[in-house]
Design a protein around this motif. Structure first.
Motif, PDB file in Angstrom:
ATOM      1  N   ASP A  66      27.803  18.846  -7.855  1.00 42.81           N
ATOM      2  CA  ASP A  66      27.353  20.090  -8.482  1.00 42.81           C
ATOM      3  C   ASP A  66      26.009  20.556  -7.934  1.00 42.81           C
ATOM      4  O   ASP A  66      25.156  19.732  -7.612  1.00 42.81           O
ATOM      5  CB  ASP A  66      27.214  19.893 -10.001  1.00 42.81           C
ATOM      6  N   PRO A  67      25.831  21.881  -7.876  1.00 42.93           N
ATOM      7  CA  PRO A  67      24.537  22.393  -7.422  1.00 42.93           C
ATOM      8  C   PRO A  67      23.457  22.175  -8.482  1.00 42.93           C
ATOM      9  O   PRO A  67      23.746  22.164  -9.680  1.00 42.93           O
ATOM     10  CB  PRO A  67      24.791  23.891  -7.217  1.00 42.93           C
ATOM     11  N   VAL A  68      22.217  21.987  -7.997  1.00 40.46           N
ATOM     12  CA  VAL A  68      21.075  21.827  -8.899  1.00 40.46           C
ATOM     13  C   VAL A  68      20.731  23.194  -9.491  1.00 40.46           C
ATOM     14  O   VAL A  68      20.760  24.205  -8.799  1.00 40.46           O
ATOM     15  CB  VAL A  68      19.862  21.259  -8.118  1.00 40.46           C
ATOM     16  N   ASP A  69      20.414  23.209 -10.761  1.00 38.58           N
ATOM     17  CA  ASP A  69      20.011  24.432 -11.450  1.00 38.58           C
ATOM     18  C   ASP A  69      18.844  25.092 -10.690  1.00 38.58           C
ATOM     19  O   ASP A  69      17.886  24.419 -10.333  1.00 38.58           O
ATOM     20  CB  ASP A  69      19.563  24.039 -12.866  1.00 38.58           C
ATOM     21  N   PRO A  70      18.935  26.403 -10.441  1.00 35.40           N
ATOM     22  CA  PRO A  70      17.885  27.076  -9.657  1.00 35.40           C
ATOM     23  C   PRO A  70      16.480  26.847 -10.214  1.00 35.40           C
ATOM     24  O   PRO A  70      15.512  26.732  -9.464  1.00 35.40           O
ATOM     25  CB  PRO A  70      18.260  28.567  -9.747  1.00 35.40           C
ATOM     26  N   ALA A  71      16.370  26.714 -11.532  1.00 32.76           N
ATOM     27  CA  ALA A  71      15.049  26.521 -12.138  1.00 32.76           C
ATOM     28  C   ALA A  71      14.438  25.174 -11.740  1.00 32.76           C
ATOM     29  O   ALA A  71      13.219  24.993 -11.787  1.00 32.76           O
ATOM     30  CB  ALA A  71      15.160  26.608 -13.661  1.00 32.76           C
ATOM     31  N   SER A  72      15.296  24.215 -11.346  1.00 33.04           N
ATOM     32  CA  SER A  72      14.790  22.869 -11.016  1.00 33.04           C
ATOM     33  C   SER A  72      14.731  22.604  -9.513  1.00 33.04           C
ATOM     34  O   SER A  72      14.383  21.499  -9.088  1.00 33.04           O
ATOM     35  CB  SER A  72      15.695  21.806 -11.649  1.00 33.04           C
ATOM     36  N   LEU A  73      15.088  23.639  -8.722  1.00 34.97           N
ATOM     37  CA  LEU A  73      15.207  23.415  -7.274  1.00 34.97           C
ATOM     38  C   LEU A  73      13.920  22.909  -6.627  1.00 34.97           C
ATOM     39  O   LEU A  73      13.944  21.942  -5.864  1.00 34.97           O
ATOM     40  CB  LEU A  73      15.604  24.727  -6.578  1.00 34.97           C
ATOM     41  N   ALA A  74      12.816  23.585  -6.925  1.00 33.85           N
ATOM     42  CA  ALA A  74      11.556  23.238  -6.254  1.00 33.85           C
ATOM     43  C   ALA A  74      11.166  21.800  -6.583  1.00 33.85           C
ATOM     44  O   ALA A  74      10.816  21.021  -5.689  1.00 33.85           O
ATOM     45  CB  ALA A  74      10.452  24.208  -6.667  1.00 33.85           C
ATOM     46  N   ALA A  75      11.267  21.448  -7.860  1.00 34.87           N
ATOM     47  CA  ALA A  75      10.910  20.082  -8.268  1.00 34.87           C
ATOM     48  C   ALA A  75      11.854  19.073  -7.627  1.00 34.87           C
ATOM     49  O   ALA A  75      11.431  18.009  -7.155  1.00 34.87           O
ATOM     50  CB  ALA A  75      10.947  19.967  -9.789  1.00 34.87           C
ATOM     51  N   ALA A  76      13.152  19.407  -7.580  1.00 35.92           N
ATOM     52  CA  ALA A  76      14.133  18.490  -6.984  1.00 35.92           C
ATOM     53  C   ALA A  76      13.828  18.269  -5.498  1.00 35.92           C
ATOM     54  O   ALA A  76      13.895  17.141  -5.002  1.00 35.92           O
ATOM     55  CB  ALA A  76      15.542  19.034  -7.173  1.00 35.92           C
ATOM     56  N   ARG A  77      13.484  19.353  -4.796  1.00 32.87           N
ATOM     57  CA  ARG A  77      13.144  19.222  -3.371  1.00 32.87           C
ATOM     58  C   ARG A  77      11.923  18.330  -3.175  1.00 32.87           C
ATOM     59  O   ARG A  77      11.882  17.496  -2.281  1.00 32.87           O
ATOM     60  CB  ARG A  77      12.847  20.597  -2.763  1.00 32.87           C
ATOM     61  N   ARG A  78      10.914  18.538  -4.053  1.00 33.20           N
ATOM     62  CA  ARG A  78       9.708  17.694  -3.953  1.00 33.20           C
ATOM     63  C   ARG A  78      10.065  16.220  -4.179  1.00 33.20           C
ATOM     64  O   ARG A  78       9.574  15.346  -3.492  1.00 33.20           O
ATOM     65  CB  ARG A  78       8.672  18.122  -4.997  1.00 33.20           C
ATOM     66  N   ALA A  79      10.937  15.975  -5.149  1.00 32.42           N
ATOM     67  CA  ALA A  79      11.320  14.595  -5.447  1.00 32.42           C
ATOM     68  C   ALA A  79      12.022  13.963  -4.234  1.00 32.42           C
ATOM     69  O   ALA A  79      11.778  12.803  -3.898  1.00 32.42           O
ATOM     70  CB  ALA A  79      12.226  14.549  -6.672  1.00 32.42           C
ATOM     71  N   VAL A  80      12.875  14.730  -3.579  1.00 33.92           N
ATOM     72  CA  VAL A  80      13.590  14.227  -2.399  1.00 33.92           C
ATOM     73  C   VAL A  80      12.585  13.873  -1.306  1.00 33.92           C
ATOM     74  O   VAL A  80      12.608  12.783  -0.729  1.00 33.92           O
ATOM     75  CB  VAL A  80      14.587  15.284  -1.866  1.00 33.92           C
ATOM     76  N   GLU A  81      11.661  14.802  -1.062  1.00 33.88           N
ATOM     77  CA  GLU A  81      10.697  14.632   0.024  1.00 33.88           C
ATOM     78  C   GLU A  81       9.755  13.461  -0.266  1.00 33.88           C
ATOM     79  O   GLU A  81       9.324  12.759   0.637  1.00 33.88           O
ATOM     80  CB  GLU A  81       9.929  15.949   0.106  1.00 33.88           C
ATOM     81  N   ARG A  82       9.471  13.216  -1.534  1.00 27.38           N
ATOM     82  CA  ARG A  82       8.479  12.190  -1.869  1.00 27.38           C
ATOM     83  C   ARG A  82       9.091  10.830  -2.200  1.00 27.38           C
ATOM     84  O   ARG A  82       8.341   9.883  -2.445  1.00 27.38           O
ATOM     85  CB  ARG A  82       7.636  12.653  -3.055  1.00 27.38           C
ATOM     86  N   CYS A  83      10.395  10.732  -2.235  1.00 21.87           N
ATOM     87  CA  CYS A  83      10.997   9.434  -2.571  1.00 21.87           C
ATOM     88  C   CYS A  83      10.484   8.380  -1.596  1.00 21.87           C
ATOM     89  O   CYS A  83      10.696   8.484  -0.397  1.00 21.87           O
ATOM     90  CB  CYS A  83      12.516   9.494  -2.508  1.00 21.87           C
ATOM     91  N   PRO A  84       9.794   7.346  -2.092  1.00 15.51           N
ATOM     92  CA  PRO A  84       9.214   6.370  -1.165  1.00 15.51           C
ATOM     93  C   PRO A  84      10.266   5.585  -0.402  1.00 15.51           C
ATOM     94  O   PRO A  84       9.979   5.054   0.667  1.00 15.51           O
ATOM     95  CB  PRO A  84       8.377   5.456  -2.066  1.00 15.51           C
ATOM     96  N   ALA A  85      11.466   5.499  -0.943  1.00 10.12           N
ATOM     97  CA  ALA A  85      12.494   4.672  -0.308  1.00 10.12           C
ATOM     98  C   ALA A  85      13.500   5.507   0.482  1.00 10.12           C
ATOM     99  O   ALA A  85      14.493   4.971   0.970  1.00 10.12           O
ATOM    100  CB  ALA A  85      13.216   3.855  -1.375  1.00 10.12           C
ATOM    101  N   THR A  86      13.239   6.794   0.611  1.00 11.41           N
ATOM    102  CA  THR A  86      14.172   7.709   1.274  1.00 11.41           C
ATOM    103  C   THR A  86      15.595   7.516   0.731  1.00 11.41           C
ATOM    104  O   THR A  86      16.562   7.484   1.497  1.00 11.41           O
ATOM    105  CB  THR A  86      14.159   7.550   2.823  1.00 11.41           C
ATOM    106  N   ALA A  87      15.691   7.404  -0.569  1.00 10.72           N
ATOM    107  CA  ALA A  87      16.999   7.161  -1.187  1.00 10.72           C
ATOM    108  C   ALA A  87      17.668   8.465  -1.639  1.00 10.72           C
ATOM    109  O   ALA A  87      18.789   8.431  -2.135  1.00 10.72           O
ATOM    110  CB  ALA A  87      16.841   6.221  -2.381  1.00 10.72           C
ATOM    111  N   LEU A  88      16.971   9.594  -1.498  1.00 11.00           N
ATOM    112  CA  LEU A  88      17.525  10.870  -1.967  1.00 11.00           C
ATOM    113  C   LEU A  88      17.735  11.816  -0.797  1.00 11.00           C
ATOM    114  O   LEU A  88      16.943  11.861   0.137  1.00 11.00           O
ATOM    115  CB  LEU A  88      16.552  11.525  -2.965  1.00 11.00           C
TER     116      LEU A  88
END
Lengths: 400, 67
Positions: free
Chosen positions: B40-62
């Protein structure tokens, strides 16, 4: 006392800041030779992107190579001695050994567990503030607040019985005193491990709700007593001085930026971004554990041969204009950055959620208890620690 | 954008839960448990935060997958 010239570049500070030479290297060649405090020659990596690349690549950059911590002229430890010295210390293992221990510990540091711990941390912070208030002004915030709070949180985590806590705290402070001669430090370290062994034995007999108890219940004989002692020692080492120095140095940073201090005191929504910005700006951990290249690699155009060592300049990365605009300015209103104050990659700080929680509780509690908090001596007289594994203050004399 | 989480790479640092709590949770083992199905697509309201979480995952797990 170590001569200033012997302090490796990445560990030198000008008060809150990394020294300007570090910025020059980052903005120039990116990589330069250093000699680590262990006397080992290494490549210093200083840019945000490069630091993240090294930290996230445990296949090409190992933390398990003992040569990274052994001066070239030192008497070699035997395999057995080395194995004994590092057992349970997650930082000195690569996968899959690292994965096994880390997976056992991750359940203890989830957001949910942190929320459960929160009321206890609030009590610890409030009780410490009561003590400060009762003792009266002026007070040294390092010895009366910054050091005891994280130490008592660790007591909670490890299940140190109340009757033992005064001794535990005294031993912990003594253990961190870098002015002791090596013999005394070794003896203190052994005393600390001996105490941890009694906690482990107790957890084996009668596992409680603390981390040691949970590890024993969950993993039984799959985790050895030596590993549990190593884990407990690492949690103490990694969780005490770091948080303590963030509390002391962070409070001083806020006192030097009164507008930002007022925000942290008065606006609960400002606390979380303020903690992230203080973590970035202060970068109290100069560097993580040294890495060893497992194969020839190129970083920022420099060739690093297999077997050579790499040291990361975390303050260099956290003050890199590639990470954030105007990096040398403390600005708690920034959107939180992807700083590397807790490292990056597999060895990213296990206790980061706990450290954040302690800081988010302690800064505003301190500032609200003493709304008139001020330095009790001129700023010029505040002693920053000149040479230590973690950047911090010797003392923080305050009044209110 | 969809989020794919590789749980066997996760080290339980909890950064994603802190950065994008609407998109990520942790299970009892401390490992990432996305709140949005990976189909499922991420809710547009959460996109920016989700992208930041992906980029900052220390284990590159996202991973962020743009279809």
């Amino acid at each position: 006392m170590t001569e200033v010239s012997e302090i490796p570049l990445h560990m030198r500070r000008a008060q809150f800041d990394p020294i300007s030479e570090l910025g020059e290297i980052r903005d120039g060649a990116g990589v330069c030779p250093v000699v680590t405090p262990f006397g080992v020659p290494a490549h210093l990596v200083s840019r945000y992107d490069d630091v993240r690349e090294v930290l996230s690549d445990s296949a090409r950059f190992s933390t398990a190579d003992r040569r990274a911590l052994t001066p070239p002229d030192a008497t070699e430890l035997t395999e057995q001695e080395y194995a004994r010295a590092r057992v349970g210390n997650l930082l000195s293992y690569d996968p899959p050994e690292h994965t096994r221990l880390r997976r056992m510990l991750t359940p203890e540091f989830t957001m949910r567990r942190m929320r459960a711990l929160e009321p206890r941390i609030v009590e610890i912070v409030d009780a410490a503030l009561d003590d400060v208030e009762r003792a009266g002004k002026p007070a040294d915030l390092v010895s009366t607040f910054a050091l005891p709070v994280p130490s008592l949180v660790i007591c909670e985590l490890l299940g140190v019985p109340y009757a033992d806590r005064a001794d535990f705290q005294r031993r912990t402070v003594d253990q961190l005193d870098a002015s002791h001669p090596p013999q005394r430090r070794l003896a203190l370290q052994q005393a600390s491990r001996a105490y941890m062994a009694t906690l482990v034995a107790r957890a084996r007999r009668d596992p409680g709700e603390d981390i040691l108890g949970l590890l024993v219940r969950e993993h039984g004989e799959d985790i050895s007593a030596e590993e549990l002692v190593g884990i407990a020692s690492l949690l103490l080492l990694a969780g005490h001085e770091t948080t303590a120095n963030m509390l002391g140095l962070g409070t001083l940073a806020l006192l030097r930026h009164p507008d930002q201090l007022a925000r942290v005191r008065d606006d609960p929504a400002s606390v979380e971004p303020a903690v992230e910005e203080l973590l970035r700006w202060l970068s109290i951990v100069h560097t993580g554990i040294p890495r060893t290249a497992t194969t020839e690699v190129t970083i920022a155009g420099s060739t690093i041969a297999a077997g050579e060592h790499v040291v990361l300049a975390l303050p260099g990365a956290n003050r890199d204009p590639a990470l954030v605009d105007d990096p040398d300015r403390l600005d708690i209103t920034r959107e939180p950055t992807g700083h590397v104050a807790f490292g990056h990659g597999l060895h990213h700080c296990l206790g980061a959620p706990l450290a954040r929680l302690e800081l988010r509780i302690a800064y505003p509690a301190l500032l609200r208890r003493f709304p008139g908090l001020a330095l009790a001596v001129p700023y010029e007289q505040i002693a920053f620690r000149p040479y230590s594994v973690i950047h911090g203050l010797q003392a923080l004399p305050v009044t209110w | 954008m969809r989020i794919v989480a590789e749980r066997d790479r996760c080290i339980g640092a909890g950064n994603c839960v802190m950065t994008a709590p609407e998109v990520f949770d942790q299970d009892d083992d401390g490992l990432v448990a996305p709140l949005v199905d990976e189909a499922d697509p991420v809710d547009p309201a959460s996109l920016a935060a989700a992208r930041r979480a992906v980029e900052r995952c220390p284990a590159t797990a996202l991973r962020a997958v743009e279809d």
